[in-house]
Design a protein around this motif. Structure first.
Motif, short mmCIF file in Angstrom:
data_model
loop_
_atom_site.label_atom_id
_atom_site.label_comp_id
_atom_site.label_asym_id
_atom_site.label_seq_id
_atom_site.Cartn_x
_atom_site.Cartn_y
_atom_site.Cartn_z
N ASN A 489 0.84 -1.20 0.00
CA ASN A 489 0.00 0.00 0.00
C ASN A 489 0.87 1.25 0.00
N ASP A 526 -0.72 -4.74 3.65
CA ASP A 526 -0.94 -4.21 5.01
C ASP A 526 0.35 -3.79 5.70
N SER A 530 1.48 4.64 3.61
CA SER A 530 0.79 5.47 2.63
C SER A 530 1.62 6.67 2.19
N ARG A 589 -10.19 -7.85 11.51
CA ARG A 589 -9.43 -7.06 12.48
C ARG A 589 -10.09 -5.71 12.69
N CYS A 637 -10.09 -4.81 -1.26
CA CYS A 637 -8.83 -4.15 -0.94
C CYS A 637 -8.32 -3.36 -2.14
N SER A 641 -3.81 2.86 -1.61
CA SER A 641 -3.46 2.53 -0.22
C SER A 641 -4.74 2.22 0.55
N VAL A 643 -7.70 0.40 2.97
CA VAL A 643 -7.84 -0.18 4.31
C VAL A 643 -8.65 -1.46 4.15
N CYS A 644 -8.09 -2.59 4.55
CA CYS A 644 -8.76 -3.87 4.40
C CYS A 644 -8.38 -4.76 5.57
N THR A 645 -9.35 -5.53 6.07
CA THR A 645 -9.17 -6.09 7.41
C THR A 645 -9.42 -7.58 7.51
N TYR A 647 -8.30 -11.35 7.59
CA TYR A 647 -7.08 -12.13 7.85
C TYR A 647 -7.49 -13.57 8.16
N PRO A 653 -2.90 -11.66 5.75
CA PRO A 653 -4.05 -10.96 5.17
C PRO A 653 -4.53 -11.63 3.89
#
Length: 663
Positions: A489, A526, A530, A589, A637, A641, A643-645, A647, A653
């Motif tokens: 990212n 992740d 940025s 997450r 995702c 850059s 934000v992705c959560t 996992y 991830p």
């Protein structure tokens, strides 16, 4: 600066070197530095690592026709030098171990012995600045450097040299080094942390060969034969072939190709004395154009035309001369009196172009430079004294006296073609100077961390990346493991669904890795930053690369990376994405459910964020808010850059992806 590594502006050349500077520039020529009485190629020297469990190629040079005997751990092989003095042999496969000695002797009495060789696994680490990034620039670097003491890891850095044709030897001296605080400090962090992690489960010696160059494009790392398979570069490669024989002719040919490209965008001819459009006076002190106080240039990445005029006397115009432009950030295409005289890449590369006889004239002479910048500062950024015409008698005429003018090129014109001889931005140049000299050296596999310089051409990258992989496999032999680092990212964090060139290239990397059973992807979405294209957390990247290697190179029954999307299917009012390669269970997450999923139609700009819910090995998606259109794609995702959560329990991830929705 546009390139990854910044070097200080060199001092002006002494008068004694002026005449030598007037020679036409050429890229590296084939030679073996410090050869002396060497019989073995420079790759085979003290502290080297040879590849285990496979026949070991050995080569070197001797008197033409001379016999050569090679001995290693009680085993002997014989060869004979050909008419050019080259010889090659093959040692029997050997298990991991060491240290050993390797000796070569000729019938005419030459002899060489190298010591402290290990047999283990050898990895080639290549790419651009994130592969080049040194250990000293990573997290906790002081402690990491101080603790580097594993004698089972050996390091070799390939000199950064480009060439117009494949080279048999390196352009500078090379040395295998044992691991120590001194040797690891400037070595590739991604490569070193990978091997350190891998040795926890594969306890054999590791030989690391780092061949990387900041800012390089994939095209520079491919052989001419591989690039010609793409059918996109034949004209440029023909010019490069000419450059290896006649640089002056190649410069003129390239100028014609560049001008043909420009003529497809515009009816103007800014390099000529007439038909040049509207010009504006540039500041007297040239600096990066972002600092000029011109609103249109405050954050401008693109092309700018510069021009100035220089008045010469007849005796001056009659002399051999060289055009000095200082540093240009980052690509220039330059003309004198309407004729192309040179093109180079790199903010840290002072421009110096020999001028053909008869090009200069008594009276006014027109100097025109097109400067392309793609990242941060741009333009003619060297000090005023670096820009001049330098004559054979040692005299100089400054270029800045009459002042420079400029034109901004509309961004819609796109990116111009790059001169094929440019080192990091050319065609085959880094393959010729940095990969070809490795010959058939035994490898376990290859790590590839590159793509930042190709984000504007993802569709072309999809064709080139498999060609590069197959090209190197042909050279080194066999289905060598191929590990790809997916771009981390970097850039703006999106607040709404966006189109993203970075994401398009990440998707290409994912698809290429998935299509080949001996390839694997290391997800880094992740662990980037940025605001910094060179993230410092290379330790975690090394851990993920080692895991990928354990899967594809050592056949361990563990997922190569994090959760991998298998399908996206419509089920009633939801779209269900199914994942495989999950360690433990899917988890979100920072929230009850994952974020970063998008449902999209066919058209660009049709995506909407989706509400997501984990259900075992699946994620169920439903349209969020007012999004009612029937989706045809799922993206996750997505963005420069994002934000992705999502996992798994590794914890690793789920990487960025795009999938069509099936019924």
């Amino acid at each position: 600066m546009s390139t990854a590594c910044h070097r200080h502006w060199p001092q002006r050349a002494a008068l004694a070197t002026v005449l030598s500077m007037l020679a036409l520039p050429v890229l590296a020529q084939s030679h073996q530095p410090d050869a002396g009485n060497r019989v073995l190629d420079a790759l085979f020297q003290d502290h080297a690592v040879l590849q285990r469990d496979a026949p070991i190629p050995i080569w070197g040079r001797a008197t033409p026709g001379d016999s050569v005997v090679i001995e290693f751990d009680g085993r002997r092989s014989r060869s004979r030098a050909d008419a050019s003095g080259h010889w090659q042999a093959e040692l029997q496969a050997h298990r991991a171990g060491g240290p050993y000695q390797l000796s070569a002797s000729t019938g005419s009495g030459q002899q060489q012995t190298v010591r402290d060789l290990l047999v283990g696994d050898v990895w080639l680490c290549s790419g651009q600045s994130n592969m080049e990034l040194q250990v000293q620039r990573t997290l906790d670097s002081r402690s990491e450097i101080a603790g580097a003491s594993d004698d089972g890891i050996r390091l070799l850095t390939v000199p950064q040299v480009g060439a117009a044709s494949p080279q048999a030897g390196f352009g500078k001296a090379v040395a295998w080094q044992t691991l120590s605080p001194d040797s690891v400090r400037d070595f590739s962090a991604a490569c070193y942390y990978f091997a350190r992690e891998l040795r926890k489960t594969v306890p054999v010696p590791m030989g690391l060969i780092n061949a990387a160059w900041g800012g390089s494009r994939i095209q520079a790392w491919m052989s001419e034969a591989a690039l010609r398979q793409s059918a996109s570069y034949d004209r440029e490669l023909d010019v490069l072939d000419t450059y290896a024989r006649d640089p002056a002719l190649a410069v003129r040919q390239w100028g014609t190709l560049w001008q043909d490209w420009w003529s497809q965008q515009s009816t103007t001819t800014p390099w000529a004395a007439t038909g040049n459009g509207k010009w504006t006076a540039a500041p007297r002190q040239l600096t990066a154009w972002e600092s000029w106080g011109v609103p249109a240039l405050a954050d401008f990445n693109g092309m700018l035309w510069y021009r100035t005029r220089v008045r010469l006397t007849a005796p001056q115009a009659a002399q051999p001369a060289r055009l000095l432009l200082g540093n240009v950030d980052e690509v220039d295409q330059s003309w004198v009196n309407g004729q192309s005289v040179g093109s180079s890449y790199g903010a840290d590369e002072p421009r110096s172009y020999a001028l053909p006889a008869g090009l200069l004239q008594a009276g006014d002479n027109l100097i025109v430079v097109n400067a392309l910048d793609t990242y941060r500062d741009g333009g003619m950024v060297g000090p005023a004294e670096s820009r001049a015409l330098l004559f054979a008698d040692g005299s100089r005429v400054a270029l800045d006296e009459a002042g420079w003018q400029y034109q901004i090129v509309p961004p819609a014109y796109g990116t111009p073609p790059r001169a094929p001889w440019q080192t990091a931005a050319g065609l085959s140049t880094l393959y010729n100077g940095m990969i070809a000299p490795l010959g058939r050296y035994g490898l376990r596999g290859m790590l590839w961390y590159q793509g930042e310089s190709n984000t504007a051409e993802a569709q072309r990258y999809a064709q080139l990346l498999p060609l590069l992989r197959d090209d190197w496999r042909r050279q080194f032999g066999g289905e060598r493991a191929w590990l790809i680092v997916q771009l981390a990212n970097f850039g703006n964090v999106p607040t709404t669904p966006v189109e993203s060139e970075w994401s398009q290239l990440r998707e290409v990397q994912r698809q290429v890795a998935n299509a080949d059973p001996h390839s694997a992807l290391a997800v880094a979405i992740d662990i980037g930053e940025s605001s910094d294209i060179h993230p410092a957390n290379k330790q975690e990247l090394g851990r993920r690369l080692a895991r990928a290697a354990r899967h594809v190179a050592y056949d361990e029954a563990l997922p190569a990376s994090g959760p991998v999307p298998v399908s996206a299917q419509r089920q009633d009012d939801a779209v269900v994405v199914t994942f495989s390669d999950i360690t433990g269970a899917l988890v979100a997450r920072g929230a009850d459910q994952p974020i970063g999923f998008q449902l999209c139609g066919e058209a660009a700009g049709s995506c909407h964020y989706a509400d997501a819910r984990i259900d075992g090995r699946q994620v169920q998606l439903r349209a969020s808010g007012s999004a009612q259109a029937t989706p045809t794609r799922v993206r996750y995702c997505w963005g420069d850059s994002p934000v992705c959560t999502l996992y798994d329990g590794a914890p690793l991830p789920a990487g960025p992806f795009e999938l069509p929705i099936s019924h």
